[in-house]
Design a protein around this motif. Structure first.
Motif, mmCIF file in Angstrom:
data_model
loop_
_atom_site.group_PDB
_atom_site.id
_atom_site.type_symbol
_atom_site.label_atom_id
_atom_site.label_comp_id
_atom_site.label_asym_id
_atom_site.label_seq_id
_atom_site.Cartn_x
_atom_site.Cartn_y
_atom_site.Cartn_z
ATOM 1 N N MET A 137 55.543 51.006 21.535
ATOM 2 C CA MET A 137 56.465 49.998 22.063
ATOM 3 C C MET A 137 55.863 48.600 21.963
ATOM 4 O O MET A 137 56.544 47.629 21.626
ATOM 5 N N LYS A 138 54.577 48.497 22.269
ATOM 6 C CA LYS A 138 53.928 47.190 22.319
ATOM 7 C C LYS A 138 53.742 46.566 20.935
ATOM 8 O O LYS A 138 53.532 45.365 20.823
ATOM 9 N N ARG A 139 53.836 47.375 19.887
ATOM 10 C CA ARG A 139 53.768 46.815 18.541
ATOM 11 C C ARG A 139 54.970 45.925 18.258
ATOM 12 O O ARG A 139 54.910 45.012 17.444
ATOM 13 N N TYR A 140 56.065 46.212 18.927
ATOM 14 C CA TYR A 140 57.329 45.521 18.633
ATOM 15 C C TYR A 140 57.830 44.678 19.805
ATOM 16 O O TYR A 140 58.895 44.058 19.694
ATOM 17 N N ASN A 141 57.110 44.664 20.892
ATOM 18 C CA ASN A 141 57.514 43.902 22.079
ATOM 19 C C ASN A 141 56.304 43.188 22.651
ATOM 20 O O ASN A 141 55.195 43.731 22.669
ATOM 21 N N THR A 142 56.507 41.971 23.136
ATOM 22 C CA THR A 142 55.407 41.201 23.688
ATOM 23 C C THR A 142 55.594 41.026 25.198
ATOM 24 O O THR A 142 56.658 41.285 25.744
ATOM 25 N N GLY A 143 54.539 40.573 25.850
ATOM 26 C CA GLY A 143 54.603 40.344 27.286
ATOM 27 C C GLY A 143 54.367 41.614 28.076
ATOM 28 O O GLY A 143 54.173 42.704 27.521
ATOM 29 N N ILE A 144 54.371 41.467 29.381
ATOM 30 C CA ILE A 144 54.202 42.604 30.289
ATOM 31 C C ILE A 144 55.598 43.123 30.596
ATOM 32 O O ILE A 144 56.359 42.501 31.336
ATOM 33 N N MET A 145 55.935 44.264 30.050
ATOM 34 C CA MET A 145 57.331 44.717 30.045
ATOM 35 C C MET A 145 57.884 44.946 31.446
ATOM 36 O O MET A 145 59.029 44.590 31.742
ATOM 37 N N TYR A 146 57.082 45.560 32.332
ATOM 38 C CA TYR A 146 57.623 45.824 33.669
ATOM 39 C C TYR A 146 57.816 44.533 34.460
ATOM 40 O O TYR A 146 58.685 44.462 35.338
ATOM 41 N N ARG A 147 57.040 43.502 34.152
ATOM 42 C CA ARG A 147 57.268 42.221 34.820
ATOM 43 C C ARG A 147 58.499 41.534 34.237
ATOM 44 O O ARG A 147 59.291 40.941 34.973
ATOM 45 N N GLU A 148 58.669 41.619 32.922
ATOM 46 C CA GLU A 148 59.839 41.025 32.284
ATOM 47 C C GLU A 148 61.129 41.642 32.816
ATOM 48 O O GLU A 148 62.119 40.940 33.058
ATOM 49 N N CYS A 149 61.133 42.964 32.986
ATOM 50 C CA CYS A 149 62.355 43.661 33.392
ATOM 51 C C CYS A 149 62.569 43.656 34.897
ATOM 52 O O CYS A 149 63.672 43.387 35.378
ATOM 53 N N PHE A 150 61.522 43.967 35.658
ATOM 54 C CA PHE A 150 61.683 44.205 37.087
ATOM 55 C C PHE A 150 61.024 43.167 37.989
ATOM 56 O O PHE A 150 61.268 43.148 39.194
ATOM 57 N N GLY A 151 60.164 42.346 37.440
ATOM 58 C CA GLY A 151 59.472 41.363 38.258
ATOM 59 C C GLY A 151 58.264 41.910 38.992
ATOM 60 O O GLY A 151 57.707 41.231 39.865
ATOM 61 N N PHE A 152 57.830 43.122 38.662
ATOM 62 C CA PHE A 152 56.653 43.700 39.321
ATOM 63 C C PHE A 152 55.387 43.019 38.817
ATOM 64 O O PHE A 152 55.279 42.671 37.637
ATOM 65 N N GLU A 153 54.412 42.853 39.710
ATOM 66 C CA GLU A 153 53.208 42.092 39.399
ATOM 67 C C GLU A 153 52.064 42.993 38.918
ATOM 68 O O GLU A 153 51.788 44.024 39.530
ATOM 69 N N PRO A 154 51.379 42.592 37.858
ATOM 70 C CA PRO A 154 50.286 43.419 37.329
ATOM 71 C C PRO A 154 49.067 43.478 38.235
ATOM 72 O O PRO A 154 48.277 44.416 38.142
ATOM 73 N N ASP A 155 48.885 42.488 39.113
ATOM 74 C CA ASP A 155 47.711 42.473 39.991
ATOM 75 C C ASP A 155 47.928 43.249 41.289
ATOM 76 O O ASP A 155 47.007 43.369 42.095
ATOM 77 N N THR A 156 49.121 43.770 41.500
ATOM 78 C CA THR A 156 49.435 44.481 42.737
ATOM 79 C C THR A 156 49.352 45.981 42.515
ATOM 80 O O THR A 156 49.915 46.507 41.543
ATOM 81 N N GLU A 157 48.644 46.668 43.411
ATOM 82 C CA GLU A 157 48.682 48.128 43.416
ATOM 83 C C GLU A 157 49.736 48.553 44.440
ATOM 84 O O GLU A 157 49.570 48.343 45.635
ATOM 85 N N TYR A 158 50.812 49.133 43.958
ATOM 86 C CA TYR A 158 51.915 49.522 44.825
ATOM 87 C C TYR A 158 51.646 50.903 45.419
ATOM 88 O O TYR A 158 51.084 51.787 44.763
ATOM 89 N N ASP A 159 52.057 51.059 46.660
ATOM 90 C CA ASP A 159 51.898 52.368 47.296
ATOM 91 C C ASP A 159 52.795 53.407 46.641
ATOM 92 O O ASP A 159 52.428 54.579 46.552
ATOM 93 N N VAL A 160 53.961 52.967 46.186
ATOM 94 C CA VAL A 160 54.897 53.914 45.568
ATOM 95 C C VAL A 160 55.801 53.167 44.594
ATOM 96 O O VAL A 160 56.219 52.037 44.848
ATOM 97 N N LEU A 161 56.056 53.798 43.464
ATOM 98 C CA LEU A 161 57.072 53.342 42.516
ATOM 99 C C LEU A 161 58.318 54.178 42.754
ATOM 100 O O LEU A 161 58.265 55.416 42.713
ATOM 101 N N VAL A 162 59.435 53.517 43.021
ATOM 102 C CA VAL A 162 60.703 54.199 43.253
ATOM 103 C C VAL A 162 61.597 54.010 42.033
ATOM 104 O O VAL A 162 61.831 52.879 41.605
ATOM 105 N N ILE A 163 62.092 55.111 41.481
ATOM 106 C CA ILE A 163 63.059 55.091 40.397
ATOM 107 C C ILE A 163 64.394 55.508 40.993
ATOM 108 O O ILE A 163 64.544 56.635 41.475
ATOM 109 N N ALA A 164 65.377 54.608 40.984
ATOM 110 C CA ALA A 164 66.623 54.861 41.709
ATOM 111 C C ALA A 164 67.838 54.496 40.861
ATOM 112 O O ALA A 164 68.243 53.336 40.830
ATOM 113 N N PRO A 165 68.447 55.463 40.178
ATOM 114 C CA PRO A 165 69.660 55.164 39.415
ATOM 115 C C PRO A 165 70.806 54.709 40.335
ATOM 116 O O PRO A 165 71.266 55.467 41.190
ATOM 117 N N GLY A 166 71.208 53.467 40.167
ATOM 118 C CA GLY A 166 72.364 52.955 40.889
ATOM 119 C C GLY A 166 72.110 52.461 42.298
ATOM 120 O O GLY A 166 72.919 51.717 42.847
#
Length: 266
Positions: free
Chosen positions: A12-41
């Motif tokens: 994916m990174k060969r064809y896309n630049t930047g930090i993808m999860y920050r671009e899409c969701f605004g999540f920060e690379p320096d933060t360790e999250y207690d939990v990642l929630v995946i929630a359709p809808g």
């Protein structure tokens, strides 16, 4: 994460630049999250009403969005996606580079037997996959096995069941069928039930396929929204039954998410 997932991300990174999860969701690379929630809808700004939770919108797009949900000093990175296995796969996989201790899928599920009532809290004991999306994680696109059975890590599911029990919640386990179409599942109900499935939804088989590659303790928490076996429809179920579902979605599941997050710190 496991090497197979790392290879997919590298492609994916060969064809896309930047930090993808920050671009899409605004999540920060320096933060360790207690939990990642995946929630359709499920947007936390809509479903969570308890002021004990602090919900911050990080990113808003046409069919997915990112939020930071905080409670008792813990942080949940909440990735709201569109429904369907392909959407969960695409948006969950870009979060693999993030730092998080636990992963929770939060969503709705329909009943296929009379053993489930509206608002029941459930989790898969096995997912019977009738979707194609997760096969993009295979080595070749022809490695497809129809009705493939995908199992969560039993030991961790048992631990989550204990967390639920200690909180006073009944967590039911069941065989879950994963479909690509809500509208057309009804014309195949006999065939679907013949697989032994007791519940039906769209994404958990793909979630658990990906969660195994995350190599992080993961669980799907599902609220029963309808039941074709008992005649309770998804649309037009009535206010009383709708409120049972809403209570599980808005109160019990968020509470469980942060109980799971707390367990990840211990």
């Amino acid at each position: 994460m496991k090497q197979r997932l790392q290879r997919a991300l590298d492609c994916m990174k060969r064809y896309n630049t930047g930090i993808m999860y920050r671009e899409c969701f605004g999540f920060e690379p320096d933060t360790e999250y207690d939990v990642l929630v995946i929630a359709p809808g499920w947007k936390p700004t809509k479903i969570i009403k308890d002021p004990a939770y602090k919900v911050t919108e990080l990113s808003q797009h046409s069919y997915f969005s990112g939020y930071l949900v905080e409670k008792d000093g813990m942080k949940a990175a909440w990735a709201q996606t569109a429904s369907g296995a392909c959407n969960v796969l695409d948006h969950a996989i870009i979060c693999a580079d993030m730092k998080f201790r636990r992963c929770v899928f939060a969503g709705a599920v329909g009943g296929l037997t009379d053993s489930f009532e509206i608002g029941d809290l459930c989790t898969p004991e096995v997912c019977i996959s009738a979707v194609y999306a997760n096969h993009y994680l295979d080595d070749t696109l022809t490695d497809m096995h129809l009705f493939e059975k995908i199992y969560p890590h039993t030991e961790y599911i048992g631990k989550v069941a204990k967390i639920a029990e200690n909180a006073g919640y009944a967590l039911k386990t069941a065989k879950v069928f994963c479909t690509d179409s809500i509208s057309l599942e009804y014309s195949h109900l006999d065939e679907i039930k013949a697989t032994g499935a007791e519940l039906i939804e769209m994404e958990t088989g793909t979630f658990y396929t990906l969660a195994d590659l995350f190599d992080v303790p993961s669980v799907a928490l599902l609220a029963v929204s309808d039941n074709s076996a008992t005649g309770v429809p998804l649309l037009g179920r009535g206010d009383e039954l709708a409120q049972r579902y809403i209570n599980t979605r808005s109160t019990i599941i968020p509470d469980m998410i942060f109980r799971i997050a707390r367990d990840g710190r211990e």
